[in-house]
Design an enzyme around this catalytic site. Sequence first.
Site, PDB file in Angstrom:
ATOM      1  N   GLU A  81      -7.051  12.420  -2.298  1.00 19.99           N
ATOM      2  CA  GLU A  81      -6.447  11.154  -1.896  1.00 19.99           C
ATOM      3  C   GLU A  81      -5.400  11.362  -0.805  1.00 19.99           C
ATOM      4  O   GLU A  81      -5.257  10.554   0.111  1.00 19.99           O
ATOM      5  CB  GLU A  81      -5.800  10.517  -3.127  1.00 19.99           C
ATOM      6  CG  GLU A  81      -5.045   9.236  -2.854  1.00 19.99           C
ATOM      7  CD  GLU A  81      -4.197   8.808  -4.032  1.00 19.99           C
ATOM      8  OE1 GLU A  81      -3.853   7.630  -4.108  1.00 19.99           O
ATOM      9  OE2 GLU A  81      -3.870   9.666  -4.886  1.00 19.99           O
ATOM     10  N   GLY A  88       0.811  -1.214   0.000  1.00 18.32           N
ATOM     11  CA  GLY A  88       0.000   0.000   0.000  1.00 18.32           C
ATOM     12  C   GLY A  88       0.842   1.261   0.000  1.00 18.32           C
ATOM     13  O   GLY A  88       0.371   2.331  -0.380  1.00 18.32           O
ATOM     14  N   ASP A 139       3.204   2.616  -1.934  1.00 13.09           N
ATOM     15  CA  ASP A 139       3.919   2.645  -3.206  1.00 13.09           C
ATOM     16  C   ASP A 139       4.051   4.086  -3.686  1.00 13.09           C
ATOM     17  O   ASP A 139       3.111   4.582  -4.297  1.00 13.09           O
ATOM     18  CB  ASP A 139       3.250   1.745  -4.244  1.00 13.09           C
ATOM     19  CG  ASP A 139       1.730   1.889  -4.285  1.00 13.09           C
ATOM     20  OD1 ASP A 139       1.108   2.404  -3.332  1.00 13.09           O
ATOM     21  OD2 ASP A 139       1.160   1.453  -5.288  1.00 13.09           O
TER      22      ASP A 139
END
Length: 517
Positions: free
Chosen positions: A478, A292, A294
């Site tokens: 995000e 997760g 990355d």
Amino acid sequence: MRRLLFLPLVICYTCLQAQYGAYTPPDKLYGPLFTDVQMNHVFTDGKTFVDCIPKKDPAEIAAAYKGLKNNPRVRYSLKLFVEANFTAPAEVASGYVSDTSESVSAHINKLWKVLLHQPDEQVTGSTLLPLPNAYIVPGGRFREIYYWDSYFTMLGLQESGMYDVMESMVNNFSYMIQQYGHIPNGNRTYFLSRSQPPFFSMMLDLLAEKTGNRVYAQYQVALQREYNYWMDKTAAKGHAVKMPDGTILNRYYDQDIVPRQESYYEDSTLGAAVGKKAPQLYRNLRSGAESGWDFSSRWLADGKTLATIQTVNFIPVDLNCLLYHLELTLSKAYKETGDLVQSSYYQKLAIRRKNAILKYCWNTAGSWFTDYNHVTGARSKELTLAGLMPLFVGIATTEQGNAAARTLESRFLKAGGLVTSLKTTGQQWDAPNGWAPLQWMGVQAMNNYNKKELAKSIAARWVQLNTRVYKATGKLMEKYNVTDANAEGGGGEYPAQDGFGWTNGVLLKLIKLYNLQ
């Protein structure tokens, strides 16, 4: 001194196809066409082509392109060929217009309907793995369900009283465990070679708050299969590592050694630069995607250069804390079904893992938990918010909790919340970025160790930053820049995305928890 570990098992596409059936990823479906599209930037974002829907049988498209490519007397446009043979996907909520006069909570409650994806139908040639129940997608380029995102999304669904959607998502994950032997990174064929941080057992905790402990018995088989995947008791191997003292701990380990299909250009270009080490590089990039994170300095041998990525060398502190929770949840599930022997067995495994995490991952010098490099036999020197996880699951000692809280406040707490790491590398899981799941874990970790004011401060700063950006742009992002309120979060392989599932979930939960709006 080089530490002994379980030998990595190279798994080729033939093996993966044997395991997953006819779920062929797009690079194998289209061959040279796939390579040419991705390497020539027919689409700005490499994820676009892998999500395209073919207008005819993929084999027919591949054969037609091969005929064109091999005929020197025929001139053709690659872009026009793709447009004629594929339907490009739209971004999620691309036409949605926010009303910033509304509160951010009202905005989120409206946005759930926009991000809600109805049960899938099988579409020939699509990379989407159909799911039988409705689910929430993150938004933007992320048009499918994502594993660890979904837990944090569910925090908000819980506050919105949408237990039916929460249960539908859990049932989808249970379905994928049954269908593929694990929960993939997301429901795409090109994600089948890896999973993501295992939050399935924590999702059940959220459901149990509504329905009681019967949920643990209901999903016992799924929990066991999830555990078997991570412990190398299925066709997938490489996640389990034998430590110097004989304890088994775990790492992230993608099953393949080719460029990620959704980031083919980036991976291939980096692979060309490292030459013969490319397959090893690809596995480490893919395993970073499984984490997760990355990507982040925590995975980089030199702390700054992506070509030095060595994800598989690390025993990640956060992964092992999640597996500790999974072992406790399995103990609970077996107790619910009356199997006290198995319940006791998993309780003992959890205690053993807890002791190993404290032994291998506590960094006294940094007053922080860090990953452990099982190849060099040394703790990582990279301090990141992954070190919060032992406090989040409650296994740190009181002394460690107090020391970590001081480190968190002095080094990680910024104007807009918690910064992901202490390094600025250009990778998105580093400074100056802050991410919703890590804010939530920070708040819960501090509350677990009675640092109530610090927990509230983290929450208030994050809510204020999210709300300010929403009022200015109409969007929930995000990720955010937590050090400069006037700058966007950035870095990584794609532009900042809005929507956004886990941001919405954590934000709504924190607003309600602290009455911040």
